[in-house]
Design a protein around this motif. Sequence first.
Motif, PDB file in Angstrom:
ATOM      1  N   ASP A   1      28.705   9.203  66.914  1.00 47.04           N
ATOM      2  CA  ASP A   1      28.263  10.445  67.535  1.00 47.04           C
ATOM      3  C   ASP A   1      29.060  11.645  67.030  1.00 47.04           C
ATOM      4  O   ASP A   1      28.570  12.778  67.065  1.00 47.04           O
ATOM      5  N   LYS A   2      30.291  11.407  66.548  1.00 43.21           N
ATOM      6  CA  LYS A   2      31.152  12.508  66.097  1.00 43.21           C
ATOM      7  C   LYS A   2      31.190  12.649  64.579  1.00 43.21           C
ATOM      8  O   LYS A   2      31.738  13.622  64.061  1.00 43.21           O
ATOM      9  N   ALA A   3      30.625  11.699  63.858  1.00 42.79           N
ATOM     10  CA  ALA A   3      30.806  11.652  62.409  1.00 42.79           C
ATOM     11  C   ALA A   3      30.108  12.806  61.686  1.00 42.79           C
ATOM     12  O   ALA A   3      28.978  13.169  62.015  1.00 42.79           O
ATOM     13  N   ASP A   4      30.801  13.373  60.702  1.00 40.99           N
ATOM     14  CA  ASP A   4      30.167  14.316  59.775  1.00 40.99           C
ATOM     15  C   ASP A   4      29.521  13.567  58.616  1.00 40.99           C
ATOM     16  O   ASP A   4      28.499  13.993  58.079  1.00 40.99           O
ATOM     17  N   VAL A   5      30.139  12.458  58.237  1.00 37.88           N
ATOM     18  CA  VAL A   5      29.654  11.648  57.112  1.00 37.88           C
ATOM     19  C   VAL A   5      29.706  10.180  57.523  1.00 37.88           C
ATOM     20  O   VAL A   5      30.702   9.730  58.092  1.00 37.88           O
ATOM     21  N   VAL A   6      28.636   9.433  57.243  1.00 38.24           N
ATOM     22  CA  VAL A   6      28.596   7.994  57.491  1.00 38.24           C
ATOM     23  C   VAL A   6      28.367   7.293  56.158  1.00 38.24           C
ATOM     24  O   VAL A   6      27.338   7.505  55.501  1.00 38.24           O
ATOM     25  N   ILE A   7      29.317   6.484  55.740  1.00 39.16           N
ATOM     26  CA  ILE A   7      29.217   5.726  54.497  1.00 39.16           C
ATOM     27  C   ILE A   7      29.038   4.265  54.896  1.00 39.16           C
ATOM     28  O   ILE A   7      29.948   3.650  55.439  1.00 39.16           O
ATOM     29  N   HIS A   8      27.861   3.716  54.641  1.00 31.88           N
ATOM     30  CA  HIS A   8      27.544   2.393  55.184  1.00 31.88           C
ATOM     31  C   HIS A   8      27.250   1.376  54.092  1.00 31.88           C
ATOM     32  O   HIS A   8      26.869   1.729  52.964  1.00 31.88           O
ATOM     33  N   ASP A   9      27.395   0.102  54.448  1.00 28.93           N
ATOM     34  CA  ASP A   9      27.038  -0.952  53.502  1.00 28.93           C
ATOM     35  C   ASP A   9      25.574  -1.339  53.704  1.00 28.93           C
ATOM     36  O   ASP A   9      24.919  -0.900  54.657  1.00 28.93           O
ATOM     37  N   ARG A  10      25.050  -2.197  52.837  1.00 31.57           N
ATOM     38  CA  ARG A  10      23.609  -2.465  52.826  1.00 31.57           C
ATOM     39  C   ARG A  10      23.145  -3.307  54.007  1.00 31.57           C
ATOM     40  O   ARG A  10      21.956  -3.335  54.319  1.00 31.57           O
ATOM     41  N   LEU A  11      24.052  -3.989  54.694  1.00 32.99           N
ATOM     42  CA  LEU A  11      23.662  -4.863  55.790  1.00 32.99           C
ATOM     43  C   LEU A  11      23.602  -4.141  57.136  1.00 32.99           C
ATOM     44  O   LEU A  11      23.191  -4.734  58.130  1.00 32.99           O
ATOM     45  N   VAL A  12      24.011  -2.900  57.179  1.00 31.84           N
ATOM     46  CA  VAL A  12      23.908  -2.136  58.422  1.00 31.84           C
ATOM     47  C   VAL A  12      22.437  -1.829  58.670  1.00 31.84           C
ATOM     48  O   VAL A  12      21.744  -1.298  57.805  1.00 31.84           O
ATOM     49  N   THR A  13      21.937  -2.162  59.856  1.00 30.09           N
ATOM     50  CA  THR A  13      20.505  -2.052  60.133  1.00 30.09           C
ATOM     51  C   THR A  13      20.093  -0.597  60.373  1.00 30.09           C
ATOM     52  O   THR A  13      20.896   0.227  60.822  1.00 30.09           O
ATOM     53  N   PRO A  14      18.826  -0.284  60.102  1.00 32.67           N
ATOM     54  CA  PRO A  14      18.321   1.074  60.377  1.00 32.67           C
ATOM     55  C   PRO A  14      18.489   1.481  61.830  1.00 32.67           C
ATOM     56  O   PRO A  14      18.719   2.654  62.129  1.00 32.67           O
ATOM     57  N   GLU A  15      18.378   0.513  62.752  1.00 30.46           N
ATOM     58  CA  GLU A  15      18.520   0.832  64.172  1.00 30.46           C
ATOM     59  C   GLU A  15      19.931   1.340  64.487  1.00 30.46           C
ATOM     60  O   GLU A  15      20.104   2.209  65.347  1.00 30.46           O
ATOM     61  N   ILE A  16      20.933   0.815  63.786  1.00 31.36           N
ATOM     62  CA  ILE A  16      22.302   1.283  63.982  1.00 31.36           C
ATOM     63  C   ILE A  16      22.463   2.680  63.385  1.00 31.36           C
ATOM     64  O   ILE A  16      23.047   3.575  64.003  1.00 31.36           O
ATOM     65  N   LEU A  17      21.931   2.889  62.193  1.00 31.14           N
ATOM     66  CA  LEU A  17      22.048   4.194  61.536  1.00 31.14           C
ATOM     67  C   LEU A  17      21.357   5.287  62.339  1.00 31.14           C
ATOM     68  O   LEU A  17      21.756   6.454  62.285  1.00 31.14           O
ATOM     69  N   GLU A  18      20.317   4.920  63.088  1.00 34.47           N
ATOM     70  CA  GLU A  18      19.613   5.896  63.924  1.00 34.47           C
ATOM     71  C   GLU A  18      20.522   6.497  64.990  1.00 34.47           C
ATOM     72  O   GLU A  18      20.236   7.568  65.526  1.00 34.47           O
ATOM     73  N   LEU A  19      21.628   5.830  65.296  1.00 34.05           N
ATOM     74  CA  LEU A  19      22.526   6.296  66.340  1.00 34.05           C
ATOM     75  C   LEU A  19      23.496   7.360  65.846  1.00 34.05           C
ATOM     76  O   LEU A  19      24.203   7.973  66.649  1.00 34.05           O
ATOM     77  N   ALA A  20      23.540   7.590  64.538  1.00 35.13           N
ATOM     78  CA  ALA A  20      24.430   8.618  64.004  1.00 35.13           C
ATOM     79  C   ALA A  20      23.896  10.007  64.358  1.00 35.13           C
ATOM     80  O   ALA A  20      22.703  10.183  64.626  1.00 35.13           O
ATOM     81  N   ARG A  21      24.775  10.992  64.375  1.00 33.06           N
ATOM     82  CA  ARG A  21      24.351  12.377  64.614  1.00 33.06           C
ATOM     83  C   ARG A  21      23.301  12.780  63.598  1.00 33.06           C
ATOM     84  O   ARG A  21      23.392  12.445  62.417  1.00 33.06           O
TER      85      ARG A  21
ATOM     86  N   ALA B   1      38.994  14.413  52.641  1.00 32.42           N
ATOM     87  CA  ALA B   1      39.879  15.467  52.133  1.00 32.42           C
ATOM     88  C   ALA B   1      39.302  16.863  52.377  1.00 32.42           C
ATOM     89  O   ALA B   1      40.031  17.861  52.337  1.00 32.42           O
ATOM     90  N   LYS B   2      38.008  16.940  52.653  1.00 38.52           N
ATOM     91  CA  LYS B   2      37.366  18.229  52.967  1.00 38.52           C
ATOM     92  C   LYS B   2      37.516  18.597  54.441  1.00 38.52           C
ATOM     93  O   LYS B   2      36.954  19.597  54.894  1.00 38.52           O
ATOM     94  N   GLY B   3      38.238  17.771  55.184  1.00 32.86           N
ATOM     95  CA  GLY B   3      38.419  18.036  56.597  1.00 32.86           C
ATOM     96  C   GLY B   3      37.321  17.460  57.464  1.00 32.86           C
ATOM     97  O   GLY B   3      37.188  17.831  58.638  1.00 32.86           O
ATOM     98  N   LEU B   4      36.544  16.527  56.920  1.00 32.76           N
ATOM     99  CA  LEU B   4      35.414  15.962  57.643  1.00 32.76           C
ATOM    100  C   LEU B   4      35.795  14.661  58.361  1.00 32.76           C
ATOM    101  O   LEU B   4      36.742  13.976  57.961  1.00 32.76           O
ATOM    102  N   HIS B   5      35.045  14.360  59.392  1.00 28.44           N
ATOM    103  CA  HIS B   5      35.208  13.092  60.113  1.00 28.44           C
ATOM    104  C   HIS B   5      34.299  12.074  59.434  1.00 28.44           C
ATOM    105  O   HIS B   5      33.074  12.183  59.514  1.00 28.44           O
ATOM    106  N   VAL B   6      34.883  11.098  58.791  1.00 28.58           N
ATOM    107  CA  VAL B   6      34.141  10.099  58.025  1.00 28.58           C
ATOM    108  C   VAL B   6      34.121   8.779  58.793  1.00 28.58           C
ATOM    109  O   VAL B   6      35.157   8.320  59.278  1.00 28.58           O
ATOM    110  N   VAL B   7      32.942   8.197  58.903  1.00 26.38           N
ATOM    111  CA  VAL B   7      32.816   6.852  59.442  1.00 26.38           C
ATOM    112  C   VAL B   7      32.425   5.919  58.302  1.00 26.38           C
ATOM    113  O   VAL B   7      31.378   6.103  57.677  1.00 26.38           O
ATOM    114  N   ARG B   8      33.306   4.976  57.999  1.00 22.32           N
ATOM    115  CA  ARG B   8      32.980   3.926  57.032  1.00 22.32           C
ATOM    116  C   ARG B   8      32.412   2.780  57.853  1.00 22.32           C
ATOM    117  O   ARG B   8      33.138   2.103  58.585  1.00 22.32           O
ATOM    118  N   LEU B   9      31.110   2.576  57.754  1.00 24.35           N
ATOM    119  CA  LEU B   9      30.398   1.665  58.643  1.00 24.35           C
ATOM    120  C   LEU B   9      30.096   0.362  57.918  1.00 24.35           C
ATOM    121  O   LEU B   9      29.371   0.346  56.921  1.00 24.35           O
TER     122      LEU B   9
END
Length: 465
Positions: free
Chosen positions: A240-260, A291-299
């Motif tokens: 909910d707080k992430a500026d950037v979400v970097i995900h692997d291929r097994l993360v389901t679309p339903e989970i990605l839908e929960l990102a901002r 490094a740009k000051g962003l909140h990154v979620v490595r999912l």
Amino acid sequence: MQHFPIFLAIAGRRIVVSGGGDAALAKLRLLMKTEGHINVVAVDAAPEIHRWAAEGKLTLTPRAMDRGDAICAALFYAANEDAEEDARTAAIANAEGALVNIVDNLHDSQFITPAIVDRDPVVVAIGTEGAAPVLARKIKADVEAALPASLGVLARIGKTFRHAVDVLPMGAKRRDFWSAFYFNRGPKAIEAGQDAVIPALETLLDEHIMTTDKAGHVDLVGAGPGDPELLTLKARNALDKADVVIHDRLVTPEILELARREATIIDAGKEGFGASMAQGDIDALIVEHAAKGLHVVRLKAGDPTVFGRLDEEIEAIEAAGISYRIVPGITAASAAVAGIGQSLTKRGRNSAIRFLTGHDTKGFADHDWRALAAAGEVAAIYMGKKSARFIQGRLLMHGANPDTPVTVIENASRTDQRILATTLSQLEPTLTNANLSGPAITFYGLAPRHALAAANTLLLKEAAQ
């Protein structure tokens, strides 16, 4: 979705309702909350409609609807409670360019009216595409209870202050300001009265202007095995707080839908023995955005601490001097073993379990096959589809019982989960014949509970004979 939810600008535009009975009254009570110009066309209108017309809340035309009545109307409601008259009036309105709703006729309506929670200007619309109105009403009641009446007041005051907040840079800093206002300072200020809210806003803005830019941060988050309901609250909050979400291929679309919605979503998929993004490139990508000051979620699917190359990413993050946090998730083995009605350990069966990977960075992974082949051993084998024949051969070569149960679970916890119950001797060709396409985990030494019960029953019968 068969209906795409939107909020239609209606202030100052015409809304026409044909009908004057109970169906029309139900729609009018909602429509009069808008700033639209409402026109009711009805031969016999209810007393309430006459009173509202006298009070200037709407215009009443006391006759049957005719051509020209829906010209320039944004919305039209056919609420005559008569199928033929509804069809006739809807045809007129449709020809004159209005969006048409026929009460209690979902099939012939161009739009539907959702259940609404009104905290003007905050509005929550709840729709079930006509499938479950009772469910929509229940959700409405729950949301009504969760949203305080003061929320609308705060939103209206905040709206007038938005231009002043433009002094803050877009992104995390501006979001932090509004979060602090709506969820902390604003509710506290309104307890002292509405006059205290603007001073609280001004003080809060001064504080945010004076604070230095926040440093970037990385959350290394486990997305679980795929079922969104198995996502932890901490993981949900990180998305909910992430500026950037970097995900692997097994993360389901339903989970990605929960990102901002505003978050940048980056697919950094890796696939064993196939095309993939190099780990070094993923490390660099994480560091670049943080490094740009962003909140990154490595999912990562499952748990990042289990065969997730977590240490390599942490080393890159630490080398760049960036803060990080590990948010564990439910690993595939836990979800999969629940799906077959078993536990990973059992008194009298196995007091330990091995978590193995089917391949390493150079090919098939090697293990202590002699120890694993001993009776009573249980192992959860990740990434074992392509290496199944290799694993089967090594275990048999080191004396494993060919009848040792083996269970393969594809898409554990998801709606398309598949369970293959076999034995070590039949692991191949069982896997090849099953033609699995999704992620799979293999349990060596475990059978599904129903299969185990059936086998035990057969053994008892044979012993009795």
